[in-house]
Design a protein around this motif. Structure first.
Motif, PDB file in Angstrom:
ATOM      1  N   ALA A 196       0.807  -1.217   0.000  1.00 47.24           N
ATOM      2  CA  ALA A 196       0.000   0.000   0.000  1.00 47.24           C
ATOM      3  C   ALA A 196       0.843   1.272   0.000  1.00 47.24           C
ATOM      4  N   ILE A 197       2.171   1.120   0.101  1.00 44.45           N
ATOM      5  CA  ILE A 197       3.037   2.292   0.197  1.00 44.45           C
ATOM      6  C   ILE A 197       3.374   2.811  -1.207  1.00 44.45           C
ATOM      7  N   GLN A 198       2.999   4.046  -1.462  1.00 43.24           N
ATOM      8  CA  GLN A 198       3.279   4.679  -2.751  1.00 43.24           C
ATOM      9  C   GLN A 198       4.428   5.677  -2.658  1.00 43.24           C
ATOM     10  N   SER A 199       4.613   6.265  -1.500  1.00 44.18           N
ATOM     11  CA  SER A 199       5.722   7.189  -1.303  1.00 44.18           C
ATOM     12  C   SER A 199       6.174   7.121   0.149  1.00 44.18           C
ATOM     13  N   LEU A 200       7.448   7.399   0.355  1.00 44.86           N
ATOM     14  CA  LEU A 200       8.029   7.271   1.683  1.00 44.86           C
ATOM     15  C   LEU A 200       9.088   8.339   1.872  1.00 44.86           C
ATOM     16  N   GLY A 201       8.999   9.048   2.959  1.00 45.93           N
ATOM     17  CA  GLY A 201       9.986  10.089   3.236  1.00 45.93           C
ATOM     18  C   GLY A 201      10.189  10.262   4.727  1.00 45.93           C
ATOM     19  N   ILE A 202      11.213  11.011   5.099  1.00 44.95           N
ATOM     20  CA  ILE A 202      11.495  11.277   6.508  1.00 44.95           C
ATOM     21  C   ILE A 202      10.899  12.621   6.889  1.00 44.95           C
ATOM     22  N   ALA A 203      10.256  12.667   8.030  1.00 51.02           N
ATOM     23  CA  ALA A 203       9.784  13.928   8.590  1.00 51.02           C
ATOM     24  C   ALA A 203      10.904  14.460   9.485  1.00 51.02           C
ATOM     25  N   TYR A 204      11.635  15.451   8.988  1.00 49.37           N
ATOM     26  CA  TYR A 204      12.734  16.002   9.781  1.00 49.37           C
ATOM     27  C   TYR A 204      12.180  16.735  11.000  1.00 49.37           C
ATOM     28  N   PRO A 205      13.009  16.848  12.067  1.00 50.58           N
ATOM     29  CA  PRO A 205      14.416  16.456  12.154  1.00 50.58           C
ATOM     30  C   PRO A 205      14.603  14.953  12.350  1.00 50.58           C
ATOM     31  N   LEU A 206      15.743  14.465  11.877  1.00 47.12           N
ATOM     32  CA  LEU A 206      16.158  13.079  12.039  1.00 47.12           C
ATOM     33  C   LEU A 206      17.332  13.072  13.014  1.00 47.12           C
ATOM     34  N   ASN A 207      17.205  12.323  14.091  1.00 48.18           N
ATOM     35  CA  ASN A 207      18.278  12.246  15.082  1.00 48.18           C
ATOM     36  C   ASN A 207      19.088  10.973  14.879  1.00 48.18           C
ATOM     37  N   VAL A 208      20.405  11.123  14.855  1.00 45.87           N
ATOM     38  CA  VAL A 208      21.296   9.977  14.651  1.00 45.87           C
ATOM     39  C   VAL A 208      22.427  10.022  15.670  1.00 45.87           C
ATOM     40  N   ARG A 209      23.055   8.870  15.861  1.00 45.46           N
ATOM     41  CA  ARG A 209      24.211   8.768  16.754  1.00 45.46           C
ATOM     42  C   ARG A 209      25.377   8.208  15.950  1.00 45.46           C
ATOM     43  N   LEU A 210      26.506   8.917  15.941  1.00 44.76           N
ATOM     44  CA  LEU A 210      27.681   8.467  15.211  1.00 44.76           C
ATOM     45  C   LEU A 210      28.296   7.260  15.911  1.00 44.76           C
ATOM     46  N   THR A 211      28.582   6.220  15.151  1.00 42.03           N
ATOM     47  CA  THR A 211      29.104   4.975  15.709  1.00 42.03           C
ATOM     48  C   THR A 211      30.472   5.156  16.338  1.00 42.03           C
ATOM     49  N   ALA A 212      31.327   5.932  15.702  1.00 40.91           N
ATOM     50  CA  ALA A 212      32.709   6.054  16.162  1.00 40.91           C
ATOM     51  C   ALA A 212      32.843   6.851  17.448  1.00 40.91           C
ATOM     52  N   THR A 213      31.987   7.844  17.651  1.00 40.94           N
ATOM     53  CA  THR A 213      32.166   8.770  18.772  1.00 40.94           C
ATOM     54  C   THR A 213      30.992   8.823  19.749  1.00 40.94           C
TER      55      THR A 213
END
Length: 236
Positions: A196-213
């Motif tokens: 049923a999915i015709q379009s997909l997007g992110i609703a900003y803001p997107l929070n991420v965590r850097l793996t290295a730090t």
């Protein structure tokens, strides 16, 4: 900011197109603001970001971009066209050379995120002039051109070695916001609703965590997502 082209391919689940394209830019003099328009004429545009990245794909060859890359594009804007920055500034772009200057002057702190509707384009193959009245129409043109994009799958899986998404996460499923509390919740949803999915997007803001730090970052828009992939993660 100096950067080169980035083009990522989908690998896993064939989820639909999300976001943006390649980031490229090289250092030039800042582009000054030309004119201010009412805010309600502007709309944040993923299709615009995709188009700007396509134009700047070979930005290290600025002269070639100006003279020959113009003829390789799927369509051209009918100028002038009005663009908006993430800072709230707006600018009127009078021609292709000026647009190139705008693209090459973008930085993480100041970059284009919106365009004023309506505007016109001219298709390269037919010479037909087309009126674009909204984001859906603009995205259709971009997709018809075959321009590739980073996908939601890339964000969740391809980037796993560099960063992880911090939940909760809100996605725009068929333009409607849907909240997910975890990756498992998202996977179960897509498994049940994929057809049923015709379009997909992110609703900003997107929070991420850097793996290295373990540093946490807040991604505010398409440009910043591309910057994360290219400059922070070093994906080519």
């Amino acid at each position: 900011m100096s950067s080169s082209s980035i083009q990522l391919k989908m690998r896993l689940n064939p989820l639909l197109i999300l976001v943006t394209f390649l980031v490229t830019a090289c250092a030039v003099e800042p582009v000054s603001q030309s004119e201010t328009f009412p805010e309600d004429t502007f709309e944040t545009s993923t299709a615009l970001r995709i188009t700007l990245e396509r134009i700047s794909e070979s930005a290290e060859e600025k002269t070639a971009l100006t003279k020959s890359r113009l003829n390789e594009l799927c369509f051209q804007f009918v100028y002038p066209v009005s663009l908006g920055y993430n800072t709230g500034e707006t600018i009127v772009v009078e021609n292709y050379d000026r647009l190139l200057e705008v693209i090459l002057s973008e930085t993480l702190e100041r970059h284009i995120i919106s365009i004023a509707y309506p505007f016109r384009i001219v298709k390269r193959d037919s010479g037909q002039e087309v009126l674009i009245t909204d984001e859906a129409g603009f995205m259709q043109v971009v997709q018809d051109c075959g321009y590739e994009a980073i996908t939601y799958t890339d964000v969740i899986t391809e980037a796993g070695s560099c960063f992880e998404v911090i939940y909760p996460l809100t996605l725009l499923v068929n333009t409607n916001p849907v909240d997910f509390g975890s990756a498992i919740e998202a996977q179960e949803y897509f498994a049940a609703q994929y057809a049923a999915i015709q379009s997909l997007g992110i609703a900003y803001p997107l929070n991420v965590r850097l793996t290295a730090t373990d540093e946490e970052l807040t991604i505010a828009d398409d440009y910043e997502l591309i910057y994360l992939f290219k400059e922070t993660c070093g994906f080519q």
